[in-house]
Design a protein around this motif. Structure first.
Motif, PDB file in Angstrom:
ATOM      1  N   THR A  30       9.348   7.071   2.471  1.00  0.00           N
ATOM      2  CA  THR A  30      10.486   7.455   3.061  1.00  0.00           C
ATOM      3  C   THR A  30      10.196   8.247   4.430  1.00  0.00           C
ATOM      4  O   THR A  30      11.081   7.898   5.347  1.00  0.00           O
ATOM      5  CB  THR A  30      11.182   8.242   2.248  1.00  0.00           C
ATOM      6  OG1 THR A  30      11.524   7.615   0.680  1.00  0.00           O
ATOM      7  CG2 THR A  30      12.734   8.627   2.666  1.00  0.00           C
ATOM      8  N   TYR A  31       9.210   9.028   4.506  1.00  0.00           N
ATOM      9  CA  TYR A  31       8.971   9.823   5.924  1.00  0.00           C
ATOM     10  C   TYR A  31       8.456   8.930   6.851  1.00  0.00           C
ATOM     11  O   TYR A  31       9.046   9.215   7.946  1.00  0.00           O
ATOM     12  CB  TYR A  31       7.829  10.744   5.128  1.00  0.00           C
ATOM     13  CG  TYR A  31       7.197  11.508   6.575  1.00  0.00           C
ATOM     14  CD1 TYR A  31       8.064  12.314   7.369  1.00  0.00           C
ATOM     15  CD2 TYR A  31       5.899  11.349   6.798  1.00  0.00           C
ATOM     16  CE1 TYR A  31       7.564  13.001   8.474  1.00  0.00           C
ATOM     17  CE2 TYR A  31       5.394  11.977   8.032  1.00  0.00           C
ATOM     18  CZ  TYR A  31       6.137  12.853   8.734  1.00  0.00           C
ATOM     19  OH  TYR A  31       5.591  13.538   9.711  1.00  0.00           O
ATOM     20  N   MET A  34      11.675   6.286   7.663  1.00  0.00           N
ATOM     21  CA  MET A  34      12.601   7.123   8.363  1.00  0.00           C
ATOM     22  C   MET A  34      12.228   7.393   9.762  1.00  0.00           C
ATOM     23  O   MET A  34      13.005   7.559  10.801  1.00  0.00           O
ATOM     24  CB  MET A  34      13.255   8.367   7.627  1.00  0.00           C
ATOM     25  CG  MET A  34      14.100   8.194   6.556  1.00  0.00           C
ATOM     26  SD  MET A  34      14.759  10.005   5.649  1.00  0.00           S
ATOM     27  CE  MET A  34      15.514  10.697   7.080  1.00  0.00           C
ATOM     28  N   TYR A  53      11.440  16.730  10.094  1.00  0.00           N
ATOM     29  CA  TYR A  53      11.393  16.206   8.717  1.00  0.00           C
ATOM     30  C   TYR A  53       9.902  16.234   8.226  1.00  0.00           C
ATOM     31  O   TYR A  53       9.749  15.886   6.765  1.00  0.00           O
ATOM     32  CB  TYR A  53      11.822  14.505   8.782  1.00  0.00           C
ATOM     33  CG  TYR A  53      13.314  14.475   8.805  1.00  0.00           C
ATOM     34  CD1 TYR A  53      14.071  14.670   7.570  1.00  0.00           C
ATOM     35  CD2 TYR A  53      13.975  14.387   9.852  1.00  0.00           C
ATOM     36  CE1 TYR A  53      15.475  14.537   7.500  1.00  0.00           C
ATOM     37  CE2 TYR A  53      15.461  14.175   9.707  1.00  0.00           C
ATOM     38  CZ  TYR A  53      16.352  14.265   8.471  1.00  0.00           C
ATOM     39  OH  TYR A  53      17.266  14.043   8.362  1.00  0.00           O
ATOM     40  N   GLN A 172      18.601  12.904  -6.916  1.00  0.00           N
ATOM     41  CA  GLN A 172      19.602  12.237  -6.294  1.00  0.00           C
ATOM     42  C   GLN A 172      20.492  13.335  -5.310  1.00  0.00           C
ATOM     43  O   GLN A 172      20.599  13.160  -3.979  1.00  0.00           O
ATOM     44  CB  GLN A 172      20.325  11.166  -6.756  1.00  0.00           C
ATOM     45  CG  GLN A 172      19.832  10.271  -7.432  1.00  0.00           C
ATOM     46  CD  GLN A 172      19.237   9.317  -6.457  1.00  0.00           C
ATOM     47  OE1 GLN A 172      19.596   9.032  -5.522  1.00  0.00           O
ATOM     48  NE2 GLN A 172      17.933   8.775  -6.868  1.00  0.00           N
ATOM     49  N   MET A 175      18.134  15.222  -2.855  1.00  0.00           N
ATOM     50  CA  MET A 175      17.538  14.234  -1.808  1.00  0.00           C
ATOM     51  C   MET A 175      18.720  14.067  -0.712  1.00  0.00           C
ATOM     52  O   MET A 175      18.616  13.995   0.603  1.00  0.00           O
ATOM     53  CB  MET A 175      17.412  12.999  -2.426  1.00  0.00           C
ATOM     54  CG  MET A 175      17.033  11.938  -1.302  1.00  0.00           C
ATOM     55  SD  MET A 175      15.155  12.066  -0.771  1.00  0.00           S
ATOM     56  CE  MET A 175      15.005  10.842   0.464  1.00  0.00           C
ATOM     57  N   PHE A 176      20.258  14.046  -1.163  1.00  0.00           N
ATOM     58  CA  PHE A 176      21.196  13.806  -0.185  1.00  0.00           C
ATOM     59  C   PHE A 176      21.767  15.109   0.329  1.00  0.00           C
ATOM     60  O   PHE A 176      22.587  15.091   1.337  1.00  0.00           O
ATOM     61  CB  PHE A 176      22.313  12.762  -0.826  1.00  0.00           C
ATOM     62  CG  PHE A 176      21.675  11.659  -0.903  1.00  0.00           C
ATOM     63  CD1 PHE A 176      21.817  10.709   0.037  1.00  0.00           C
ATOM     64  CD2 PHE A 176      21.524  11.008  -2.073  1.00  0.00           C
ATOM     65  CE1 PHE A 176      21.193   9.334   0.022  1.00  0.00           C
ATOM     66  CE2 PHE A 176      21.151   9.622  -2.268  1.00  0.00           C
ATOM     67  CZ  PHE A 176      21.039   8.849  -1.217  1.00  0.00           C
ATOM     68  N   PHE A 180      17.121  16.326   3.452  1.00  0.00           N
ATOM     69  CA  PHE A 180      15.856  15.201   3.305  1.00  0.00           C
ATOM     70  C   PHE A 180      16.206  14.026   3.858  1.00  0.00           C
ATOM     71  O   PHE A 180      15.347  13.170   4.324  1.00  0.00           O
ATOM     72  CB  PHE A 180      15.507  15.145   1.930  1.00  0.00           C
ATOM     73  CG  PHE A 180      15.023  16.529   1.258  1.00  0.00           C
ATOM     74  CD1 PHE A 180      13.775  17.392   1.928  1.00  0.00           C
ATOM     75  CD2 PHE A 180      15.462  17.172   0.066  1.00  0.00           C
ATOM     76  CE1 PHE A 180      13.580  18.454   1.380  1.00  0.00           C
ATOM     77  CE2 PHE A 180      15.328  18.290  -0.233  1.00  0.00           C
ATOM     78  CZ  PHE A 180      14.327  18.988   0.265  1.00  0.00           C
ATOM     79  N   SER A 181      17.481  13.477   3.728  1.00  0.00           N
ATOM     80  CA  SER A 181      17.960  11.917   4.093  1.00  0.00           C
ATOM     81  C   SER A 181      18.643  12.089   5.469  1.00  0.00           C
ATOM     82  O   SER A 181      18.097  11.632   6.540  1.00  0.00           O
ATOM     83  CB  SER A 181      18.738  11.491   3.119  1.00  0.00           C
ATOM     84  OG  SER A 181      19.775  12.287   2.832  1.00  0.00           O
ATOM     85  N   VAL A 182      19.955  12.911   5.537  1.00  0.00           N
ATOM     86  CA  VAL A 182      20.597  12.902   6.719  1.00  0.00           C
ATOM     87  C   VAL A 182      20.752  14.518   6.886  1.00  0.00           C
ATOM     88  O   VAL A 182      21.006  15.374   6.121  1.00  0.00           O
ATOM     89  CB  VAL A 182      21.845  12.289   6.698  1.00  0.00           C
ATOM     90  CG1 VAL A 182      21.533  10.651   6.571  1.00  0.00           C
ATOM     91  CG2 VAL A 182      22.809  12.599   5.573  1.00  0.00           C
TER      92      VAL A 182
END
Length: 246
Positions: A30-31, A34, A53, A172, A175-176, A180-182
């Motif tokens: 994912t790193y 992204m 990140y 989940q 993560m969100f 970590f995601s946005v």
């Protein structure tokens, strides 16, 4: 005896596909992905993708290891009766616990080196030797906090199915809402409120500032530190309470 148990736990960890996917495969992949999409973006405080990140995904690996390979693993051992069977051997509950803690620190350290290496090779990450050491030892502190949180949460479970559902939901949510995601600042208000009560978000926020050498005792920093320390104390009380019930 402890070293033997640590070797055994590490061996079993790398044999478990479920753990490997969530801790060793998903965060680094994912790193990288992204980074291909958002490497030119600018984030809060003027940070670029690598500054924002790289430390975040190091924390994500640590979280995954602590909650899956430490907390969930304890529930599996408890449900299968492994802990009780081991207690008739020279291996004590303290040896098991210390081995699990050591395992999490070892794998989290490996995650730190892996993400840092990817950042250097793929995104031209620059990190001084002093910054490297400070970041690494700060990660160990973050990891210790998450170990206590994990132990407190999973000490309430005796069934694997329930713990598995909780683990997946937690992953989940973290993560969100953990950054970590946005960026949390760009999330809808109700999701942002969830992030603010998520201790991993605060630990990640502190760690990102330490990584980038921008850590300062602002009001936001005091709130984050006070919150994670308060939850640490509550977690220790929960662990003690559940221990007395056994």
């Amino acid at each position: 005896m402890l070293l033997t148990q640590i070797k055994y736990d590490l061996k079993m960890f790398f044999r478990e596909l479920f753990y490997l996917v969530f801790t060793v495969v998903v965060p680094p992949v994912t790193y990288i992905l992204m980074g291909q999409m958002f490497s030119k973006e600018t984030y809060s405080g003027g940070m670029n993708y690598v500054q924002m990140y790289t430390p975040s995904f190091i924390v994500l690996i640590s979280f995954s290891v602590v909650f899956f390979a430490f907390g969930f693993d304890q529930v599996m051992n408890r449900a299968a009766g492994i802990e009780k069977r081991l207690f008739i051997t020279p291996i004590t509950d303290k040896v098991l616990l210390l081995s699990s803690i050591a395992k999490s620190f070892i794998i989290a350290s490996a995650g730190f080196f892996l993400i840092t290496l990817i950042g250097i090779l793929v995104y031209d990450l620059r990190l001084s030797f002093v910054g490297f050491l400070v970041s690494y030892f700060s990660l160990l502190v973050v990891n210790a906090f998450m170990l206590v949180y994990s132990h407190a949460i999973y000490s309430n479970f005796k069934e694997v199915k329930t713990a598995l559902v909780v683990s997946i939901v937690l992953f989940q949510v973290v993560m969100f809402t953990g950054g970590f995601s946005v960026p949390v600042e760009s999330l809808p208000n109700f999701v942002r409120y969830v992030a603010y009560v998520n201790p991993i978000y605060h630990l990640n926020k502190i760690y990102v500032s330490i990584w980038n050498q921008t850590f300062d005792f602002t009001q936001g920093t005091f709130i984050s530190i006070g919150y994670v320390v308060s939850l640490l104390i509550i977690s220790l009380l929960v662990i003690r309470f559940n221990k007395k019930k056994e």
